[in-house]
Design an enzyme around this catalytic site. Structure first.
Site, short mmCIF file in Angstrom:
data_model
loop_
_atom_site.label_atom_id
_atom_site.label_comp_id
_atom_site.label_asym_id
_atom_site.label_seq_id
_atom_site.Cartn_x
_atom_site.Cartn_y
_atom_site.Cartn_z
N ASN A 166 -9.94 0.53 -2.68
CA ASN A 166 -9.91 -0.63 -1.90
C ASN A 166 -11.06 -0.89 -1.15
OD1 ASN A 166 -8.03 -2.77 -0.63
ND2 ASN A 166 -8.73 -1.65 1.12
N GLU A 167 -11.77 -2.01 -1.52
CA GLU A 167 -12.89 -2.31 -0.75
C GLU A 167 -14.03 -1.32 -0.98
OE1 GLU A 167 -11.50 -3.13 3.29
OE2 GLU A 167 -11.73 -5.07 2.88
N TYR A 218 0.76 -1.25 0.10
CA TYR A 218 -0.06 0.13 0.11
C TYR A 218 0.90 1.18 0.08
CZ TYR A 218 -4.63 -2.01 1.43
OH TYR A 218 -6.12 -2.41 1.80
N GLU A 270 -6.11 -9.90 -0.66
CA GLU A 270 -5.78 -9.83 0.78
C GLU A 270 -6.45 -11.23 1.25
OE1 GLU A 270 -7.05 -6.74 3.09
OE2 GLU A 270 -6.29 -5.13 1.49
N TYR A 325 0.72 -7.73 14.14
CA TYR A 325 -0.35 -8.45 13.22
C TYR A 325 -0.19 -9.98 13.47
CZ TYR A 325 -3.87 -7.66 9.65
OH TYR A 325 -5.19 -7.55 9.09
N ASN A 364 -7.69 2.00 3.64
CA ASN A 364 -8.10 1.36 5.03
C ASN A 364 -6.80 1.21 5.81
OD1 ASN A 364 -10.79 0.81 6.08
ND2 ASN A 364 -9.95 -1.01 6.52
N ALA A 365 -6.35 0.07 6.01
CA ALA A 365 -5.08 -0.44 6.39
C ALA A 365 -4.86 -0.12 7.92
CB ALA A 365 -3.95 0.02 5.55
N GLU A 366 -6.05 0.42 8.61
CA GLU A 366 -5.51 0.66 10.18
C GLU A 366 -5.00 2.06 10.01
OE1 GLU A 366 -7.84 -2.10 9.21
OE2 GLU A 366 -5.61 -3.06 9.51
#
Ligand code: IPT
Length: 963
Positions: free
Chosen positions: A191-192, A87, A298, A365, A131-133
């Site tokens: 993304n999404e 990303y 993912e 993670y 997104n990706a927190e």
């Protein structure tokens, strides 16, 4: 076959569907080697070669040390990945509209150069929304002030994404495989994006067109949030899907489950059939596109963790550990998902103000490579899978095979066949796949070689992929109940669980000579069939040399799992022994190996018959040839020496928060004067806009001073936005009113609140007053719901006195003083100390008092502790270090204080004693100087008093390797 494919390809191009085969134009391109990237429903086809894209996710913005990008990417390559998915975080590069920074730790050119040099393809995922927190899901802070709906076709939003794409595409375009100048093979838009209206369709089309206009030639895809069939290429004919401006369809999934924030662990979940084994079956319709490869953009390789958790990463690393990997990734392989990206393989750190409200600083993670860059046991299982999918080429073109029934209903077989080679694949997995019983069973195999009944065992969470009718380096493999890890001319490495029986059947026209060089087993040749049957029990390493009368010799290495973990496939070599093998270069009979050792380690090398001299990390290693065609080091490679770390005993101390005192000079601050905001949280009627983003203060702490005359109220209520576990502290006329914290420990934490401070009677006097408020902004919301959630106000949203909007308060606001040119837009907020250089290594703190830790009292507000220390880590030692605050065994305690950790000026994370769970903060080499002076500055923001003082602080070792 080939002709068909080419025809299909031309047809698709004519339809403008963009099957990408790339012929660069222009004079500059003439010199560069050209590469083609194509695909069909089976797999990607790179330079005419079917390729299993086995990818792992890593985020350069979560590792602020370019030298360590090489370390992590080499480790990914070593554990079997051929691709890295990346990303790019818009907000990380853009402090203000029109301003983009790709220098230093933000140098994405360098990242893409390193990926290419290491030998990894790249899946580029520049968003704009990721997104990706991350803060705002990757949106820059300034985007929160836009009027138009984000992730739509609103003109102001598209103008903004154009800016970002122009900047990032210029970099990505330079590194495309198709140009011969890099290794980018795929490009993701958005993304999404789970809204599918016209505004979103236009938006995606705009992103695609912009990418193409910017010179992006590789295939473009989108990542569907689950296998919904949103944004599928127009070529696909699967009913019920939503077409979109993409070349490939991709989706994500996290079906494995994670450990719970309270420490409990759910039972294992089932692996879904998200491809040809599922509903839709042989046509491939189950992947939601029947013209493009099964593509998991993912697939869970762990899960993130939340503020207030007990700390789930070690647990998740086991729950999504070896058994999970075999069952879930194995099922994906059996479902013909030939592009598989594991999210995350190296999670890293959400340093500075990168974290979205849902996460704390560590983004470990539970991934295969931990936050301290060490390989977890699950990395070794990934290695066996990664080597397998890259070694066994027929896997890239399979169809669903005939149904196969196991002798036990407790087991299910998923069967695939490559029609061109006749190779059969059998995934044996529990039925349901979540079961962990101990089952011994048989199942029938029928191939061109005949029919066999194959015995197998599955115990615990496990799955195995067996291969039958396969050309194993010129030796015909009928089948094996050991799994294939990898092979190269003259040698094949198979593996199985320790203590389990195995059998391997090869076929030869005449009886070959068979020698067990190590380990034991039986061998039997049947002249009627030509079958050579080897039977054995997996344990340690069995070495079998097979010499056929005519045909290439083969050394079979049959390893148990721990032994398999000792092998490294590097290009055309197989190396056993060291902790890690990074690179191998053969030139003129010399082999230069690089890698890591921890303990002293043996070294054995296969696949280098012409080599007579070997170096390990540039030091000569004496070797001798061994039976079976390998080279063996005469002495073990040296291990790593232990290191000693300095105690952090002496600290300089100074209190700040002068903003709380009535006489503080705030004349240089911004006066809140705006009456209109595009935030989703408007101020109460009659009040000016106070939200920090509207005044250009996007990250970290922000101060407010509200001046008013007359009677002081009895209560002041403040509506505020602070992100995850955010904090607000308030003072009236210099007297501390207290602090408020947003609750935590739930998946969607509240990110704003209205809180009331009672004004002590002695302050309820008539006169001139100042209400000082400090808000810690722990991140903007992500915008997963396409509802502008990132525009929720941060800082003070509104304030009422005794329930009404006060008529005449003059508010002044101060956040970060500017953008740190080295450390970037997310490094600093607006604490007094940050605005005055207290976080920086060069700051002169000699006039400060000294303190030792643990401290025994704290002020209400913020105080700083600084210390300097030297490190003397030897140059050949890679020491991964961390900083630990308090007792790591206690996820959170009753102390109301939090710490921003600045290491040589870099904001490496936030400790919150009463929220937790993180105590240890990774300090990457590069941020930390391993051979020189280092400065740590801790900004401690406390509720005050004895009970809320700073605990012990010390350096920690996260891993030591010699290289
Ligand atoms: C999916 C996102 O695409 C990714 O950016 C990241 O947020 C990941 O999950 C979780 O870490 S979101 C999906 C699980 C709803």
């Amino acid at each position: 076959m080939r002709l068909n494919r080419v025809r299909a390809f031309l047809g698709a191009c004519a339809l403008g569907l963009g099957l990408a085969a790339v012929v660069p134009a222009g004079p500059a391109a003439a010199a560069a080697p050209r590469h083609t990237i194509a695909f069909d429903q089976y797999s990607m086809i790179i330079d005419g070669q079917r390729t299993y894209v086995w990818s792992g996710e890593m985020h350069p913005f979560r590792l602020p040390s370019p030298a360590l990008w090489r370390d992590v990417l080499q480790k990914m390559k070593a554990i079997g990945f051929n691709t890295v998915s990346v990303y790019f975080d818009w907000g990380y590069h853009s402090p203000a509209q029109g301003v983009y920074d790709f220098t230093g730790v933000r140098d994405m050119d360098q990242l893409l150069d390193i990926a290419d040099e290491v030998g990894l393809y790249v899946i580029a995922r520049p968003g704009p929304y990721i997104n990706a927190e991350t803060d705002g899901g990757g949106f820059p802070g300034w985007l929160t002030t836009q009027a138009g709906r984000a992730r739509s076709d609103a003109a102001d939003y598209l103008a903004a994404t154009d800016e970002w794409q122009s900047a990032i595409d210029a970099i990505i375009a330079r590194h495309q495989l198709s140009n011969g100048t890099g290794s980018v093979i795929l490009y993701q838009i958005e993304n999404e994006l789970a809204a599918t209206g016209t505004a979103q369709r236009n938006y995606l089309q705009h992103l695609r067109d912009k990418a193409r206009a910017d010179g992006i030639q590789v295939p473009i895809f989108h990542n569907d949030r689950g296998r919904n069939g949103y944004w599928v290429p127009a070529s696909s004919t699967v009913p019920g899907t939503v077409p979109g401006p993409v070349d490939l369809y991709a989706f994500d999934g996290y079906p494995g489950g994670s450990c719970h924030t309270d420490g409990s662990v759910g039972s294992p979940s089932n692996a879904p059939d998200w491809g040809i084994q599922g509903a839709g079956g042989a046509k491939g319709g189950a992947s939601a596109s029947n013209t493009t490869p099964g593509f998991a953009a993912e697939f869970g390789g762990g899960w993130f963790d939340y503020w207030g958790s007990v700390g789930t990463y070690p647990c998740t690393a086991v729950r999504e550990g070896p058994g999970y990997e075999r069952v879930f990734y194995g099922t994906n392989i059996a479902n013909r998902l030939t592009i598989q990206n594991i999210y995350m393989v190296s999670g890293g750190t959400s340093w500075g103000w990168l974290p979205a409200p849902v996460v704390y600083s560590s983004y470990d993670y539970g991934a295969a490579i931990d936050e301290g860059r060490q390989l977890r046991p699950k990395a070794q299982t990934l290695k066996t899978l990664g080597y397998f999918v890259q070694s066994v080429a027929p896997l890239t073109k399979v169809d669903k095979g005939a149904d196969v029934a196991a002798s036990s209903p407790a087991v299910r077989i998923e069967h695939t066949v490559n029609a061109d080679t006749g190779t059969n694949f059998y995934l044996a997995v529990h039925n349901p796949s979540s079961a962990t019983t101990d089952d011994s069973f048989t199942f029938p195999i029928t191939t061109a070689d005949g029919s066999y009944t194959v015995p197998l065992r599955l115990t615990g969470q496990d799955a195995k992929t067996l291969v039958a009718d396969y050309d194993l380096e010129g030796n015909h493999l009928v089948y094996s109940t050991s799994e294939i890890e990898t092979h190269l001319p003259g040698v094949a490495l198979l593996h199985g669980r320790d203590g389990e029986a195995g059998e391997t059947v090869l076929r030869y026209p005449a009886e070959p000579a068979v020698r067990f060089l190590a380990g034991s087993g039986e061998s039997a040749y049947d002249p009627a069939t030509g079958d050579l049957r080897l039977t054995y029990t997996h344990h340690g390493l069995i070495k079998i040399q097979i010499t056929a009368p005519d045909g290439p010799a083969l050394t079979l290495l049959i390893a148990d799992e721990d032994t398999a973990a000792q092998f490294w496939r590097v290009d055309d070599l197989l190396v056993r022994g060291p902790e890690l093998v990074r690179t191998a270069k053969v030139r003129g009979g010399r082999l230069a190996l690089t890698g890591d050792t921890k303990a002293a380690a043996p070294l054995e090398i296969w696949g280098a018959p012409a080599v007579h001299r070997v170096t390990w990390n540039d030091r000569p290693v004496a070797v001798r040839p061994a039976v079976g065609g390998s080279l063996v080091a005469v002495r073990d490679l040296a291990g790593a020496r232990q290191i000693t770390l300095p105690e952090l005993t002496t600290w300089r101390y100074a209190a700040e928060s002068p903003e709380a005192t009535p006489g503080f000079d705030d004349s240089g601050w911004r006066t809140a004067d705006q009456t209109v905001t595009n935030s989703t949280t408007k101020p109460p009627a009659g009040q000016v806009v106070l939200t920090a983003d509207d005044y250009g203060f996007h990250h970290g702490d922000v101060w407010y001073r509200g001046h008013f005359d007359g009677a002081a109220p009895t209560t002041a209520s403040v509506t505020w936005g602070g992100g995850g576990a955010g904090l607000m502290q308030a003072w009236l006329d210099g007297t501390y009113l207290g602090q408020k914290v947003l609750p935590n420990a739930v998946a969607t934490p509240p990110t704003r609140a209205t809180d009331t401070f009672a004004i002590p009677p002695e302050l309820q006097v008539t006169g001139s007053h100042v209400l000082s408020i400090m808000v810690r902004n722990n991140g903007h919301n992500e915008d997963g719901g396409v509802n502008d959630a990132h525009k929720e106000g941060r800082g003070v949203i509104g304030a009422t006195f005794d329930g009404v909007v006060p008529s005449s308060v003059t508010w002044r606001i101060q956040g970060a003083a500017g953008v740190d040119p080295v450390r970037g837009p997310l490094n600093n907020g607006g604490l007094y100390g940050e605005r005055n250089g207290w976080s920086l290594p060069g700051f002169k703190d000699r006039s400060w008092s000294t303190r030792s830790l643990p401290d025994n009292s704290a002020i209400s507000g913020t105080a700083w502790y600084r210390t300097t220390f030297g490190l003397k880590i030897p140059a050949d030692i890679d020491a991964s270090l961390g900083l630990t605050i308090g007792d790591p065994a206690v996820p959170h305690n009753a102390r109301h204080y939090r710490v921003l950790i600045f290491v040589n000026g870099w904001n490496m994370g936030q400790y919150i004693a009463d929220v937790g769970p993180q105590h240890t903060f990774a300090l990457p080499t590069g941020v930390l100087n391993p051979r020189g002076r280092n400065t740590i500055a801790l900004a401690v923001t406390s509720d005050g008093g004895e009970a809320n003082a700073l605990e012990t602080v010390h350096l920690t070792t996260l891993g030591v390797a010699r290289r």
